[in-house]
Design a protein around this motif. Structure first.
Motif, PDB file in Angstrom:
ATOM      1  N   SER A  42       0.757   3.973  -2.977  1.00  0.00           N
ATOM      2  CA  SER A  42       0.285   5.388  -2.934  1.00  0.00           C
ATOM      3  C   SER A  42       1.347   6.290  -2.899  1.00  0.00           C
ATOM      4  N   GLU A  43       2.465   5.776  -3.149  1.00  0.00           N
ATOM      5  CA  GLU A  43       3.583   6.800  -3.353  1.00  0.00           C
ATOM      6  C   GLU A  43       4.182   7.368  -1.975  1.00  0.00           C
ATOM      7  N   GLN A  44       3.879   6.619  -0.986  1.00  0.00           N
ATOM      8  CA  GLN A  44       4.357   7.042   0.337  1.00  0.00           C
ATOM      9  C   GLN A  44       5.854   6.468   0.586  1.00  0.00           C
ATOM     10  N   ASP A  71       7.937   6.590  -2.286  1.00  0.00           N
ATOM     11  CA  ASP A  71       8.599   7.587  -2.944  1.00  0.00           C
ATOM     12  C   ASP A  71       8.744   9.007  -2.130  1.00  0.00           C
ATOM     13  N   ALA A  72       7.723   9.312  -1.120  1.00  0.00           N
ATOM     14  CA  ALA A  72       7.662  10.224  -0.472  1.00  0.00           C
ATOM     15  C   ALA A  72       8.897  10.412   0.524  1.00  0.00           C
ATOM     16  N   LEU A  73       9.119   9.183   1.162  1.00  0.00           N
ATOM     17  CA  LEU A  73      10.163   9.163   2.202  1.00  0.00           C
ATOM     18  C   LEU A  73      11.597   9.297   1.682  1.00  0.00           C
ATOM     19  N   GLU A  74      11.647   8.384   0.277  1.00  0.00           N
ATOM     20  CA  GLU A  74      12.825   8.481  -0.409  1.00  0.00           C
ATOM     21  C   GLU A  74      13.164  10.063  -0.764  1.00  0.00           C
ATOM     22  N   ILE A  75      12.294  10.674  -1.121  1.00  0.00           N
ATOM     23  CA  ILE A  75      12.384  12.116  -1.507  1.00  0.00           C
ATOM     24  C   ILE A  75      12.852  12.794  -0.286  1.00  0.00           C
ATOM     25  N   MET A  76      12.457  12.771   0.925  1.00  0.00           N
ATOM     26  CA  MET A  76      12.930  13.221   1.967  1.00  0.00           C
ATOM     27  C   MET A  76      14.372  12.898   2.252  1.00  0.00           C
ATOM     28  N   ASN A  97       0.884  -1.192  -0.046  1.00  0.00           N
ATOM     29  CA  ASN A  97       0.058   0.115  -0.055  1.00  0.00           C
ATOM     30  C   ASN A  97       0.895   1.257   0.019  1.00  0.00           C
ATOM     31  N   ILE A 150      15.462   9.476   2.846  1.00  0.00           N
ATOM     32  CA  ILE A 150      15.314   8.773   3.986  1.00  0.00           C
ATOM     33  C   ILE A 150      15.507   7.387   3.224  1.00  0.00           C
ATOM     34  N   TYR A 197      14.489   2.109   6.862  1.00  0.00           N
ATOM     35  CA  TYR A 197      13.557   2.558   7.621  1.00  0.00           C
ATOM     36  C   TYR A 197      12.280   1.687   7.682  1.00  0.00           C
TER      37      TYR A 197
END
Ligand SMILES: Nc1ncnc2c1ncn2[C@@H]1O[C@H](COP(=O)(O)OP(=O)(O)O)[C@@H](O)[C@H]1O
Ligand SMILES: [Mg+2]
Lengths: 245, 260
Positions: A114-116, A118-123, A110, A125, A130
């Motif tokens: 839902s690209e979560q 990707d969102a962490l990678e972009i930060m 999930n 992390i 993690y």
């Protein structure tokens, strides 16, 4: 993709897990969260299975041992050894593969869809560290503990069923438990528990982490991950038994 | 400033980026426009390294991103904020915790300082009374705002937005566009926006890259787009009769403006 591509990607994921955490405190928090999720979340089902499998093995062993030459306390011995050697580690881990495995695969799937992730990678992390590492660590801590619990409850269930069905008294059962006990059996069961715990967490993590496509794929890969985990558990169960017993 | 040269990316036989070069300017809203499936998302993901381009160079303010190793990229990414098409909020966390997460991860501030910053950005994106709600409990427009708040909480130098107003009503779309534009100017951010929304193009199109079949077809700003005689572009932007009329009105207005 063939088997070796998957295996290579799986190993690379495991290798990628080892990097310095960006913030030790948050990683610790995630680890504790996973311990609660994986461990506490499965306690109920593990307890129920263990009690019943102990009870059933007492009744069935008694049914099979009809010779008057064999003392009743032998039943307790047999129950003890089957529970410790096979039922507690393998059966419980097969069930946990379903319970925990599908949870890990669908949670990561999930997050991927839902690209979560990707969102962490972009930060900035490392998401393998993690997201995957704390799950494997939590499984390695909690699953062996649950296997020990399953041993205790399994034997207790057998003891209870023995007296409830009038097969053997609790005193005879306790006497049987002490006879020719091999501590190595417990060690062996724990070796199995650690091995299975690693598979139960890492294989579904792999399937979830690398999901592609939509939400339909999440369910599909979660099912696939449980099937693969079960097969790997049974295979390694056989290999360990052949190598160590 | 983000500069990229001759980017190429294929998935199997399918060529998605076929040699695109462009410069995204600082303090401006840089738009990537094109039909659905023209490769806008892929281009943006290549720029931030979520996809590895097959060929080409990406340069962030003089620093070559393509040559960086993973650890160097991780550092640069702490200066990047990204708003995803589906917002990509962490659904196990409340709105407040979503925004606080980057602060928890990358700063050593105490909780009071962090909460102050969280409330600051929440106010900046005009979102109140949603602190304790979970992403599943708020509307699409609110999710986008939370996504923006989370993207800017660490004061990024670069902001990427993938279709920030897809799935929103026209009014909310405008508000979001304006918000992004204001933030860009206020904090001198290099902002890259994917869109196929005609309103966004006209309102915040400082520097527009129009892509067709993985190639740069046209580039210019929202003024120049009115006067462009690129037929493909005109058919794409001014797709309806209503919009064509609007274009002609604007042309006439602009000409009269020049005379007067
Ligand atoms: N991970 C992927 N694997 C294979 N093909 C992809 C992938 N991501 C995008 N594509 C293809 O690349 C093309 C461009 O997609 P995209 O960049 O998402 O378009 P859009 O301009 O609508 O954002 C599409 O044809 C899509 O099928
Ligand atoms: Mg897209």
């Amino acid at each position: 993709m063939n088997f070796f591509t998957h295996l290579g990607k799986y190993l690379l994921m495991l290798k990628g897990m080892f990097s310095k955490p960006e913030n030790a405190k948050l990683y610790w928090k995630e680890f504790m969260h996973q311990c609660a999720d994986i461990g506490v979340g499965s306690l109920g089902i593990v307890s129920i299975i263990s009690l019943f499998m102990g009870a059933v093995s007492t009744v069935q062993t008694a049914y099979q041992l009809v010779s008057p030459l064999i003392s009743k306390s032998t039943i307790a011995q047999i129950v003890r050894d089957t529970v410790i050697l096979e039922f507690a580690p393998t059966l419980v881990c097969i069930v946990l593969a379903g319970v925990i495995g599908s949870k890990i695969a669908s949670e990561l799937g999930n997050m991927r869809v839902s690209e979560q992730i990707d969102a962490l990678e972009i930060m900035g992390i490392n998401t393998k560290t993690y997201l995957v590492m704390p799950k494997i660590a939590a499984a390695l801590v909690t699953i062996p503990l649950m296997v020990i619990l399953a041993m205790v409850l399994g034997i207790y269930g057998g003891r209870f069923a023995g007296s409830a069905a009038g097969i053997l008294s609790t005193d005879t059962f306790d006497k049987g438990l002490m006879e020719s006990f091999m501590p190595f059996n417990v060690t062996f069961a724990l070796i199995k528990a650690y091995t299975f715990a690693f598979f139960i967490s890492s294989i579904p993590a792999y399937f979830g982490y690398y999901v592609t496509g939509g939400s339909l794929e999440i369910g599909r890969s979660s099912t696939k991950s449980v099937v693969v985990t079960c097969i790997v558990i049974l295979l390694s169960d056989y290999i360990l038994a052949a190598a160590l017993l | 400033m983000i500069e990229f040269k001759d980017l190429r990316k294929s998935f199997g036989d399918k060529v998605v980026l076929d040699g695109v070069s462009h410069v995204m300017e600082t303090g401006k809203t840089n738009l990537i426009i094109g039909t659905s499936g023209s490769g806008k998302t892929v281009l943006q993901k290549c720029l931030v390294g979520l996809f590895e381009p097959d060929e080409g160079e990406i340069i962030y303010d003089g620093v070559n991103f393509t040559d960086m190793v993973e650890d160097e990229r991780k550092l640069l990414r702490q200066q990047i904020g990204m708003l995803f098409q589906g917002s990509a909020l962490f659904d196990s966390m409340t709105v407040e915790d979503n925004i606080k997460f980057p602060l928890d991860m990358f700063t050593n501030d105490n909780n009071t300082t962090k909460m102050k910053r969280v409330n600051e950005v929440l106010e900046r994106v005009n979102l109140k009374d949603a602190n304790k709600k979970f992403p599943a409990e708020i509307s699409g427009g609110m999710k986008k705002r939370v996504g923006i708040a989370r993207a800017i909480v660490l004061n990024p130098k670069y902001l990427f937005c993938d279709e920030p107003n897809s799935g929103l009503d026209p009014k909310t779309s405008m508000v979001i566009d304006k918000l992004i534009k204001e933030l860009t100017v206020e904090f001198n951010i290099t902002t890259v926006i994917n869109t196929h929304d005609m309103n966004s193009v006209m309102e915040i199109g400082d520097n527009i890259l129009y892509m067709v079949d993985g190639k740069k077809e046209w580039t210019g700003n929202s003024q120049e787009i009115i006067f462009s005689d690129n037929q493909q572009l005109n058919e794409f932007i001014f797709a309806s009769e209503f919009l064509q009329d609007a274009k002609h009105m604007r042309m006439i207005e602009a000409k009269e403006g020049k005379k007067g």
